[in-house]
Design an enzyme around this catalytic site. Sequence first.
Site, PDB file in Angstrom:
ATOM      1  N   LEU A  37      51.275  38.453  48.924  1.00 46.47           N
ATOM      2  CA  LEU A  37      52.089  39.396  49.688  1.00 46.47           C
ATOM      3  C   LEU A  37      51.888  40.857  49.277  1.00 46.47           C
ATOM      4  CD1 LEU A  37      55.349  37.264  49.893  1.00 46.47           C
ATOM      5  CD2 LEU A  37      53.452  37.389  51.533  1.00 46.47           C
ATOM      6  N   HIS A  76      50.146  44.519  49.320  1.00 50.48           N
ATOM      7  CA  HIS A  76      49.492  45.368  50.307  1.00 50.48           C
ATOM      8  C   HIS A  76      48.123  45.809  49.801  1.00 50.48           C
ATOM      9  CE1 HIS A  76      53.734  45.678  51.419  1.00 50.48           C
ATOM     10  NE2 HIS A  76      53.289  45.898  52.637  1.00 50.48           N
ATOM     11  N   GLU A 125      48.672  45.830  40.674  1.00 55.14           N
ATOM     12  CA  GLU A 125      47.272  46.140  40.390  1.00 55.14           C
ATOM     13  C   GLU A 125      47.063  46.348  38.888  1.00 55.14           C
ATOM     14  OE1 GLU A 125      47.840  46.686  44.687  1.00 55.14           O
ATOM     15  OE2 GLU A 125      49.043  47.175  42.945  1.00 55.14           O
ATOM     16  N   ASP A 160      36.941  34.349  27.964  1.00 59.65           N
ATOM     17  CA  ASP A 160      35.735  33.678  28.451  1.00 59.65           C
ATOM     18  C   ASP A 160      34.514  34.023  27.605  1.00 59.65           C
ATOM     19  OD1 ASP A 160      34.131  32.143  30.386  1.00 59.65           O
ATOM     20  OD2 ASP A 160      33.323  34.116  30.906  1.00 59.65           O
TER      21      ASP A 160
END
Length: 156
Positions: free
Chosen positions: A75, A77, A112, A126
């Site tokens: 959801l 933007h 973000e 990783d």
Amino acid sequence: MSRLTHLDETGAARMVNVSDKDATKRTATARGTITLSAEALEAVRSGSAKKGDVLAVARVAGIMAAKQTPALIPLCHALALSSASVDFELGDGDITATATVTCTGPTGVEMEALTAVSVALLTIYDMVKAVDRTMVIGQIRVLDKSGGKSGDWSAA
């Protein structure tokens, strides 16, 4: 408690309509840590990890993740980011990642910044998991945000 904005009156998920909101400069900073063994930390610090320069790759991964946030978080933007940065601080048994994201738009960039930190830390995991599979990622949080109708906020 305030009404949840991502649910409509029937409880169905929805993307919030931000079309009437003013486009303002918005910035958010998030931080998180990964704890790791002395051997793994030394591999990062010395650049001797078999997969390459861990922090350089993690930095780029975090920045790329910030740009891909709406593809990952349903959801969110799509925002035209003005800048995204990821920095690292190496401690005695951990690495702290800090991401700062800026845009001029109708909604904030907290997600973000959180996504950038999360993916940067996952990338570190990783790249050195061959040395240490016991690493722990945590304490991911928004430190501060500015801009928009609600103004500035700081966790401090």
